[in-house]
Enzyme design. Structure first.
Site, PDB file in Angstrom:
ATOM      1  N   THR A  55      26.790 -21.005  73.234  1.00  0.00           N
ATOM      2  CA  THR A  55      28.096 -20.363  73.199  1.00  0.00           C
ATOM      3  C   THR A  55      29.066 -21.272  73.916  1.00  0.00           C
ATOM      4  O   THR A  55      28.669 -22.019  74.823  1.00  0.00           O
ATOM      5  CB  THR A  55      28.073 -18.981  73.872  1.00  0.00           C
ATOM      6  OG1 THR A  55      29.399 -18.454  73.971  1.00  0.00           O
ATOM      7  CG2 THR A  55      27.487 -19.050  75.273  1.00  0.00           C
ATOM      8  N   ASN A  56      30.334 -21.224  73.531  1.00  0.00           N
ATOM      9  CA  ASN A  56      31.352 -22.006  74.233  1.00  0.00           C
ATOM     10  C   ASN A  56      31.782 -21.339  75.540  1.00  0.00           C
ATOM     11  O   ASN A  56      31.827 -21.978  76.594  1.00  0.00           O
ATOM     12  CB  ASN A  56      32.581 -22.207  73.337  1.00  0.00           C
ATOM     13  CG  ASN A  56      32.362 -23.219  72.236  1.00  0.00           C
ATOM     14  OD1 ASN A  56      32.573 -24.413  72.413  1.00  0.00           O
ATOM     15  ND2 ASN A  56      31.924 -22.745  71.078  1.00  0.00           N
ATOM     16  N   THR A  57      32.098 -20.044  75.476  1.00  0.00           N
ATOM     17  CA  THR A  57      32.714 -19.373  76.619  1.00  0.00           C
ATOM     18  C   THR A  57      31.864 -19.460  77.875  1.00  0.00           C
ATOM     19  O   THR A  57      32.377 -19.724  78.964  1.00  0.00           O
ATOM     20  CB  THR A  57      33.004 -17.903  76.277  1.00  0.00           C
ATOM     21  OG1 THR A  57      33.955 -17.853  75.213  1.00  0.00           O
ATOM     22  CG2 THR A  57      33.572 -17.164  77.491  1.00  0.00           C
ATOM     23  N   GLN A  99      32.507 -10.005  81.028  1.00  0.00           N
ATOM     24  CA  GLN A  99      33.635 -10.887  80.716  1.00  0.00           C
ATOM     25  C   GLN A  99      34.947 -10.113  80.743  1.00  0.00           C
ATOM     26  O   GLN A  99      35.933 -10.552  81.347  1.00  0.00           O
ATOM     27  CB  GLN A  99      33.439 -11.525  79.340  1.00  0.00           C
ATOM     28  CG  GLN A  99      32.331 -12.547  79.269  1.00  0.00           C
ATOM     29  CD  GLN A  99      32.083 -13.037  77.851  1.00  0.00           C
ATOM     30  OE1 GLN A  99      32.442 -12.375  76.876  1.00  0.00           O
ATOM     31  NE2 GLN A  99      31.456 -14.195  77.714  1.00  0.00           N
ATOM     32  N   MET A 159      24.628 -14.665  72.610  1.00  0.00           N
ATOM     33  CA  MET A 159      26.047 -14.487  72.986  1.00  0.00           C
ATOM     34  C   MET A 159      26.960 -15.027  71.876  1.00  0.00           C
ATOM     35  O   MET A 159      27.720 -15.949  72.109  1.00  0.00           O
ATOM     36  CB  MET A 159      26.310 -15.201  74.313  1.00  0.00           C
ATOM     37  CG  MET A 159      25.451 -14.677  75.453  1.00  0.00           C
ATOM     38  SD  MET A 159      25.636 -15.615  76.979  1.00  0.00           S
ATOM     39  CE  MET A 159      24.765 -17.128  76.591  1.00  0.00           C
ATOM     40  N   CYS A 185      34.496 -21.473  69.278  1.00  0.00           N
ATOM     41  CA  CYS A 185      33.653 -20.304  69.498  1.00  0.00           C
ATOM     42  C   CYS A 185      32.541 -20.417  68.473  1.00  0.00           C
ATOM     43  O   CYS A 185      32.811 -20.719  67.305  1.00  0.00           O
ATOM     44  CB  CYS A 185      34.445 -19.009  69.317  1.00  0.00           C
ATOM     45  SG  CYS A 185      33.387 -17.540  69.260  1.00  0.00           S
ATOM     46  N   THR A 186      31.322 -20.185  68.879  1.00  0.00           N
ATOM     47  CA  THR A 186      30.199 -20.475  67.992  1.00  0.00           C
ATOM     48  C   THR A 186      30.089 -19.496  66.834  1.00  0.00           C
ATOM     49  O   THR A 186      29.268 -19.707  65.938  1.00  0.00           O
ATOM     50  CB  THR A 186      28.884 -20.516  68.788  1.00  0.00           C
ATOM     51  OG1 THR A 186      28.764 -19.324  69.582  1.00  0.00           O
ATOM     52  CG2 THR A 186      28.827 -21.739  69.676  1.00  0.00           C
ATOM     53  N   GLU A 187      30.917 -18.431  66.812  1.00  0.00           N
ATOM     54  CA  GLU A 187      30.936 -17.527  65.662  1.00  0.00           C
ATOM     55  C   GLU A 187      32.000 -17.882  64.625  1.00  0.00           C
ATOM     56  O   GLU A 187      31.938 -17.397  63.488  1.00  0.00           O
ATOM     57  CB  GLU A 187      31.173 -16.077  66.106  1.00  0.00           C
ATOM     58  CG  GLU A 187      29.966 -15.360  66.658  1.00  0.00           C
ATOM     59  CD  GLU A 187      29.709 -15.691  68.117  1.00  0.00           C
ATOM     60  OE1 GLU A 187      28.558 -15.577  68.553  1.00  0.00           O
ATOM     61  OE2 GLU A 187      30.677 -16.070  68.813  1.00  0.00           O
TER      62      GLU A 187
END
Length: 230
Positions: free
Chosen positions: A83-85, A52, A10, A197-199
């Site tokens: 993932t953060n979300t 989402q 994700m 956000c991990t990206e």
């Protein structure tokens, strides 16, 4: 060494970073031949992103709980949501699964406080920036003041994540746009920026900000190493 269960995919772009960082951390601690004991459940992010966008959070909770249970059955001894979300589902996972869950906001907050930062900016998906599940943990459990971008900037940050970063696209124009967003948050008094956000760490680095950046991917991975090694 504890076996960590990673809930990933994700997107897989950031999950690959988790795999690399956790294994590097174990190697650094235990020696050149050492690597982490990991079990990975990797989602098809297209399915997650569609739910989402549709606001189907109960369906997402069910998927996340199912992933946690699969990892527990596979021998995981602690859980890491990559993932953060989707930490929005953390309470449901903790209620349904006996394994300890390493929440991404906690090592981030501890690092911020150790650096003397209490008024901080948060970049992430619109869900992470706008909903309470993440900001409230930082504010209520850790005493931080969290600033988020204005509406137009939030839309830009979100769009770049979902249209570019999760697809592995790194655009110089988007880097410049993020720099401008960060500058506006600094002007409002932020002394640090959470890459929530991990990206985002794929796009933005220390050279892009006038204040320190706190990369949740790296901080979460380092805390996972500490948890695994006790």
């Amino acid at each position: 060494m504890k076996t960590l269960g990673l809930i990933g995919g994700m997107s897989w772009e950031s999950s690959a970073e988790y795999y690399r960082l956790i294994n590097q951390g174990v190697r650094d601690r235990l020696g050149p031949k050492a690597s982490a004991r990991l079990v990975l459940w990797s989602f098809d992010f297209a399915e997650i992103a569609a739910l989402q966008a549709a606001g189907q959070w109960r369906a997402l909770d069910a998927l996340m709980v199912d992933a946690a249970r699969r990892l527990e059955a596979a021998g995981a001894e602690a859980l890491v949501i990559c993932t953060n979300t989707m930490h929005k589902s953390a309470p449901e996972i903790e209620a349904a699964c006996a394994l300890p869950l390493l929440h991404i906001a906690d090592p981030t907050a501890e690092a911020l406080k150790a650096g003397g930062h209490t008024r901080v900016a948060l970049l992430g998906t619109a869900f992470t920036m706008e909903q309470a599940f993440y900001r409230a943990r930082l504010e209520e459990q850790h005493g931080l003041e969290v600033l988020i971008p204005e509406a137009e900037d939030r839309a830009l940050v979100h769009r770049v994540i979902y249209e570019e970063l999760v697809a592995g696209r790194i655009e110089e124009a988007s880097r410049e746009a993020y720099r401008a967003v960060i500058a506006r948050l600094i002007a409002r008094g932020a002394t640090a920026v959470i890459l929530g956000c991990t990206e985002i760490m794929l796009l933005i680095g220390p050279e892009d900000s006038g204040v320190p950046l706190f990369d949740t991917t790296r901080l979460h991975a380092e805390a996972a190493v500490a948890l695994a090694l006790g």
